[in-house]
Design an enzyme around this catalytic site. Structure first.
Site, short mmCIF file in Angstrom:
data_model
loop_
_atom_site.label_atom_id
_atom_site.label_comp_id
_atom_site.label_asym_id
_atom_site.label_seq_id
_atom_site.Cartn_x
_atom_site.Cartn_y
_atom_site.Cartn_z
N ILE A 148 0.85 -1.20 0.00
CA ILE A 148 0.00 0.00 0.00
C ILE A 148 0.88 1.25 0.00
O ILE A 148 0.60 2.23 -0.68
CB ILE A 148 -0.96 -0.02 1.22
CG1 ILE A 148 -2.01 -1.13 1.03
CG2 ILE A 148 -1.64 1.33 1.41
CD1 ILE A 148 -3.01 -1.28 2.18
N TYR A 189 -2.18 -7.67 16.18
CA TYR A 189 -2.37 -6.71 15.08
C TYR A 189 -3.63 -5.88 15.29
O TYR A 189 -3.62 -4.65 15.14
CB TYR A 189 -2.46 -7.52 13.78
CG TYR A 189 -2.53 -6.72 12.51
CD1 TYR A 189 -1.37 -6.30 11.85
CD2 TYR A 189 -3.76 -6.42 11.92
CE1 TYR A 189 -1.44 -5.60 10.65
CE2 TYR A 189 -3.83 -5.72 10.72
CZ TYR A 189 -2.67 -5.32 10.09
OH TYR A 189 -2.75 -4.62 8.90
#
Ligand code: CAA
Length: 244
Positions: free
Chosen positions: A14, A151
């Site tokens: 990304i 996460y």
């Protein structure tokens, strides 16, 4: 030239699309890196594609290194107008197998890294009364995910940081926003075993993974002077997989 845009972890999936999008918008784009050899190859590839992107080695976990990096960038390239905190890792395991080390690695990179760069760059932006900070979180910071206790905790923490910092910086022309991508076709997502990934894609109403460019376009908008009334928000870009 629209100013300097610093993207942490800009060499990733990304991150690369974000660097390219901001470079197209005429920012002087800088990416941090952790692996010099890979970063130099990445920089050459960006040049071949028409993007001149500066790279600076910096471990986002280490406050003093981040400080040095920001001072160096401002000295060499000029004031940072845009900060995109994009550096992130996964260490996916169910709780029975998740070690304290795997917890700490993810918290250090994905959350402390955002604090380090945001706090340092915010102080520079405060001197100039202008800035855009965009923190890349995740759909899983909102909905949780089997195997991602570490996460999801870090990514959820990012938005708490965003909302608090947005309140502190709003009177000074600085906006702070979270962008929460869903499952995007990057190396990180492709590491998910294919039988699991197929089940995840089946839960995305749009019927496919996202493309990195679809995230990058939103970053360009949030980074623009036009987005001055958007602060403390979380923008979900996930193909409808999780709506809130
Ligand atoms: N839901 C329910 N049960 C599940 C499950 C799920 N999603 N996945 C595994 N299980 C079950 C297994 O069948 C197994 O059951 P038994 O003990 O009865 O056999 C048990 O849970 C333990 O499974 P594993 O031993 O396989 O667990 P593990 O510790 O090795 O972890 C995993 C497995 C690595 C988490 C794997 O399930 C996985 O990769 N899941 C995908 C995680 C994911 O989506 N990561 C996103 C990465 S990309 C990203 O993070 C970017 C972003 O922002 C979106």
């Amino acid at each position: 030239m629209t100013g300097v845009a610093l993207v942490t972890g800009g060499t990733g999936g990304i991150g690369s699309a974000i660097c390219q999008a901001l470079s197209r918008e005429d920012y002087r784009v800088v990416s941090t890196y952790s692996n010099e050899t890979k970063a130099r190859q990445w920089q050459d590839e960006q040049r071949r594609q028409g993007h001149d992107i500066a790279i600076f080695g910096s471990d986002v976990r280490n406050y003093d290194q981040c400080l040095r990096t920001v001072l160096d960038i401002e000295e060499v390239l000029g004031p940072i107008a845009v900060l995109v905190n994009c550096a992130g890792i996964t260490r996916d395991k169910s709780i029975k197998k998740l070690t304290p080390e795997m917890w700490q690695q993810v918290i250090d990179v994905n959350l402390t890294g955002v604090f380090n760069f945001s706090s340092i760059v915010a102080k520079c932006m405060l001197e100039r009364n202008y800035g855009r900070i965009i923190n890349i979180s995740s759909i899983n910071g909102r909905k949780g995910q089997f195997g991602q206790v570490n996460y999801a905790a870090a990514k959820a923490g990012i938005h708490g940081l965003t909302m608090s910092l947005a309140q502190e910086l709003a009177p000074h022309g600085i906006t702070v926003n979270t962008l929460a991508p869903g499952y995007v076709a990057t190396e990180m997502v492709m590491q998910v075993p294919s039988e699991i990934l197929d089940k995840i894609v089946a839960q995305i109403p749009v019927g496919r993974l996202g493309q990195p460019e679809e995230i990058a376009r939103a970053v360009s908008f949030l980074a623009s002077p036009d987005a001055g009334f958007i602060t403390g928000s979380e923008l979900a870009i996930n193909g409808g997989q999780h709506m809130y």
